[in-house]
Design an enzyme around this catalytic site. Structure first.
Site, PDB file in Angstrom:
ATOM      1  N   TYR A   1      33.859  43.913  35.762  1.00  0.00           N
ATOM      2  CA  TYR A   1      33.530  42.756  36.629  1.00  0.00           C
ATOM      3  C   TYR A   1      32.562  43.130  37.743  1.00  0.00           C
ATOM      4  O   TYR A   1      32.411  42.364  38.699  1.00  0.00           O
ATOM      5  CB  TYR A   1      34.796  42.210  37.316  1.00  0.00           C
ATOM      6  CG  TYR A   1      36.016  42.077  36.450  1.00  0.00           C
ATOM      7  CD1 TYR A   1      36.067  41.141  35.421  1.00  0.00           C
ATOM      8  CD2 TYR A   1      37.143  42.860  36.689  1.00  0.00           C
ATOM      9  CE1 TYR A   1      37.204  41.011  34.644  1.00  0.00           C
ATOM     10  CE2 TYR A   1      38.283  42.733  35.915  1.00  0.00           C
ATOM     11  CZ  TYR A   1      38.301  41.806  34.895  1.00  0.00           C
ATOM     12  OH  TYR A   1      39.435  41.684  34.141  1.00  0.00           O
TER      13      TYR A   1
ATOM     14  N   CYS B   1      31.223  58.297  28.281  1.00  0.00           N
ATOM     15  CA  CYS B   1      29.848  58.194  27.798  1.00  0.00           C
ATOM     16  C   CYS B   1      29.366  56.757  27.730  1.00  0.00           C
ATOM     17  O   CYS B   1      29.177  56.191  26.647  1.00  0.00           O
ATOM     18  CB  CYS B   1      29.740  58.877  26.440  1.00  0.00           C
ATOM     19  SG  CYS B   1      30.054  60.624  26.630  1.00  0.00           S
TER      20      CYS B   1
ATOM     21  N   TYR C   1      45.785  45.249  38.143  1.00  0.00           N
ATOM     22  CA  TYR C   1      44.800  45.312  37.071  1.00  0.00           C
ATOM     23  C   TYR C   1      44.140  46.703  37.022  1.00  0.00           C
ATOM     24  O   TYR C   1      42.946  46.828  36.781  1.00  0.00           O
ATOM     25  CB  TYR C   1      43.762  44.181  37.222  1.00  0.00           C
ATOM     26  CG  TYR C   1      44.423  42.823  37.350  1.00  0.00           C
ATOM     27  CD1 TYR C   1      45.103  42.270  36.267  1.00  0.00           C
ATOM     28  CD2 TYR C   1      44.436  42.122  38.561  1.00  0.00           C
ATOM     29  CE1 TYR C   1      45.752  41.045  36.380  1.00  0.00           C
ATOM     30  CE2 TYR C   1      45.083  40.900  38.682  1.00  0.00           C
ATOM     31  CZ  TYR C   1      45.744  40.378  37.595  1.00  0.00           C
ATOM     32  OH  TYR C   1      46.390  39.170  37.708  1.00  0.00           O
TER      33      TYR C   1
HETATM   34  N1  LLP Z   1      49.224  33.102  36.370  1.00  0.00           N
HETATM   35  C1  LLP Z   1      48.405  33.051  35.316  1.00  0.00           C
HETATM   36  C2  LLP Z   1      48.639  32.040  34.287  1.00  0.00           C
HETATM   37  C3  LLP Z   1      47.325  33.955  35.194  1.00  0.00           C
HETATM   38  O1  LLP Z   1      46.523  33.878  34.144  1.00  0.00           O
HETATM   39  C4  LLP Z   1      47.129  34.929  36.204  1.00  0.00           C
HETATM   40  C5  LLP Z   1      46.034  35.900  36.092  1.00  0.00           C
HETATM   41  C6  LLP Z   1      48.026  34.956  37.297  1.00  0.00           C
HETATM   42  C7  LLP Z   1      49.054  34.025  37.356  1.00  0.00           C
HETATM   43  C8  LLP Z   1      47.914  35.963  38.413  1.00  0.00           C
HETATM   44  O2  LLP Z   1      46.733  35.859  39.104  1.00  0.00           O
HETATM   45  P1  LLP Z   1      46.502  36.724  40.438  1.00  0.00           P
HETATM   46  O3  LLP Z   1      47.491  36.253  41.483  1.00  0.00           O
HETATM   47  O4  LLP Z   1      46.729  38.138  40.097  1.00  0.00           O
HETATM   48  O5  LLP Z   1      45.084  36.445  40.812  1.00  0.00           O
HETATM   49  N2  LLP Z   1      41.878  41.454  35.254  1.00  0.00           N
HETATM   50  C9  LLP Z   1      41.312  40.607  36.277  1.00  0.00           C
HETATM   51  C10 LLP Z   1      42.239  39.490  36.678  1.00  0.00           C
HETATM   52  C11 LLP Z   1      42.669  38.620  35.528  1.00  0.00           C
HETATM   53  C12 LLP Z   1      43.667  37.596  35.956  1.00  0.00           C
HETATM   54  C13 LLP Z   1      44.214  36.873  34.785  1.00  0.00           C
HETATM   55  N3  LLP Z   1      45.212  35.922  35.121  1.00  0.00           N
HETATM   56  C14 LLP Z   1      40.897  41.459  37.469  1.00  0.00           C
HETATM   57  O6  LLP Z   1      41.054  42.673  37.409  1.00  0.00           O
HETATM   58  O7  LLP Z   1      40.370  40.936  38.454  1.00  0.00           O
END
Ligand code: LLP
Length: 412
Positions: free
Chosen positions: A315, A341, A369
């Protein structure tokens, strides 16, 4: 990062020196602050009413020791796979505090969710509803559900972490709600508890949350008027954390307003925060392997790669990087890269650091994450995870070994 403090030129997490951890356990290694994790959850729990639920989003960090810590404090959980659900149950979570989101729930996962009688399976499509009804019928047991709405609202963050746009695969568009509700109630196998949504991640604008809330309230009110006994609004997760200098929204400053709007309607609140609970609790410690100079740049080649922490590569995410023990070297501008790599294996550009050839670096805000998105790319071994609470140090995942790697290919 908030869980860190500097003492006599050394960086500490709680009461423990990060340099000592790196020396004792090696690098790369993830280190989390248990007290910060608890404090973050309590920030939510102290801002809600009795029947409201905070369901920590397990995908952000699913280490079972952290889940246990959160479950002990009364957290609920938001899961997106059968295995996340099983981990939560294993960690002592109550089924009535678990919600299950995700567009691709398999039959096996639905059987588990219905048998365990979790609080809600969040329905993401009419096709999924058909499968839930069939599974419930086979099991002769009602399924507890909410409908996940696609609100068509932008979270104003990186396109990959937006989930509430019309063009995204998540949730049900407004025009699809009526037929879902009709089908669910006709089946007599679905107990419809509420309306859910998740706009996306890294939200810093309160108005987005209120816009989404208003939409969900309007939809819920319509359905209640038609005789459906809904009792929950699930606003999802998404509160942003400050990786650089962003102004974070604190749970209380958002929830006071949210709750005051729900109160007169007799609706309870459910939230699915992930990053805002686990994100600023963890660092990834890495050792500098080489300081490589070229005609244009100074590279700091470290022993963590994109396989250990994918966010910067995937990202272009910014994570603060600091040296855990200050030294006398001159400050220079460094491009911090890993050994993988791929040119995208870069943790930061133009970072002003004073480095030795074996300096230990802390990559901040890696609690969410981070390890959960790690892989064995380049046949690299996944790092261990360590939980610190006060002066206590606990290894909560051991370092992978070469044998672990081979076993899955040999034991077939
Ligand atoms: N609920 C649902 C249905 C979700 O899809 C997500 C995150 C959350 C809650 C929690 O969201 P948060 O509070 O953590 O923003 N890998 C990415 C983030 C992907 C989030 C996916 N869904 C990153 O590293 O930024």
């Amino acid at each position: 990062m908030k869980g860190l403090n500097r003492r006599e030129d050394k960086l500490f997490i709680d009461e423990v020196s990060l340099e000592d951890i790196a020396k004792e356990y090696g690098t790369p290694v993830y280190v989390y602050s248990g007290s910060k994790l608890k404090e973050n959850l309590k920030g939510y729990l102290s801002s809600i009413r009795e029947k409201d639920k905070i369901c920590y989003s397990v995908k952000s960090n699913s280490n079972i020791h952290l889940l246990e810590l959160l479950a002990d404090l009364g957290s609920g959980f938001d899961v997106v796979s059968g295995n996340e659900l099983r981990k939560c149950l294993e960690a002592g979570a109550k089924p009535e505090d678990i919600v299950f989101s995700g567009v691709g729930k398999t039959e096996e996962e639905l059987v588990l969710a219905i048998k365990e009688n979790i609080f809600s399976i969040n329905i993401e499509s009419e096709e999924e509803l058909d499968r839930i009804i069939k599974t419930a019928k086979d099991l002769e047991k009602k399924a507890q559900c909410m409908i996940r709405i696609n609100p068509d609202i932008s979270s104003e963050s990186h396109p990959y972490i937006q989930t509430g746009l019309k063009t995204s695969k998540f949730g049900i568009l407004r025009e699809g709600i009526d037929s879902i509700v009709e089908k669910a109630s006709k089946s007599r196998l679905i107990n419809l508890k509420g309306i859910a949504s998740h706009v996306g991640s890294q939200i810093f604008n309160k108005e987005l949350i209120f816009e989404n809330l208003n939409l969900l309230i309007e939809i819920a009110n319509n359905l209640i008027r038609q005789g459906h006994a809904l009792s929950y609004i699930d606003l999802g997760g998404g509160l942003g954390i400050s990786y650089q200098e962003e102004r974070e929204l604190k749970p209380r400053e958002v929830l006071e307003e949210v709750i005051s709007r729900l109160e007169p309607l007799n609706l309870n609140l459910l939230l699915e925060p992930g990053r805002s609970i686990s994100g600023n609790t963890g660092v990834l410690l890495s050792k500098v392997e080489y300081l490589k100079k070229t005609s244009d740049l100074n590279f700091a080649v470290i022993d963590s790669g994109m396989n250990d922490l994918l966010r910067p590569s995937l990202y272009q995410a910014w994570h603060n990087i600091s040296v855990v023990a200050t030294n006398n070297q001159k400050e220079l501008s460094y491009t911090v890269v890993g050994p993988v790599c791929e040119s995208g294996d870069t943790f930061g550009e133009d970072r002003i650091l004073s480095l030795d050839e074996d300096s230990i670096l802390a990559i901040h805000d890696a609690g969410a994450y981070g390890h959960v998105m790690s892989s064995n790319y380049n046949s690299r071994l996944r790092p261990p995870e360590i939980l610190v609470e006060g002066q206590e140090i606990k290894v909560i995942r051991r370092r992978e070994t070469f044998d672990d790697l081979l076993r899955q290919e040999r034991d077939v």
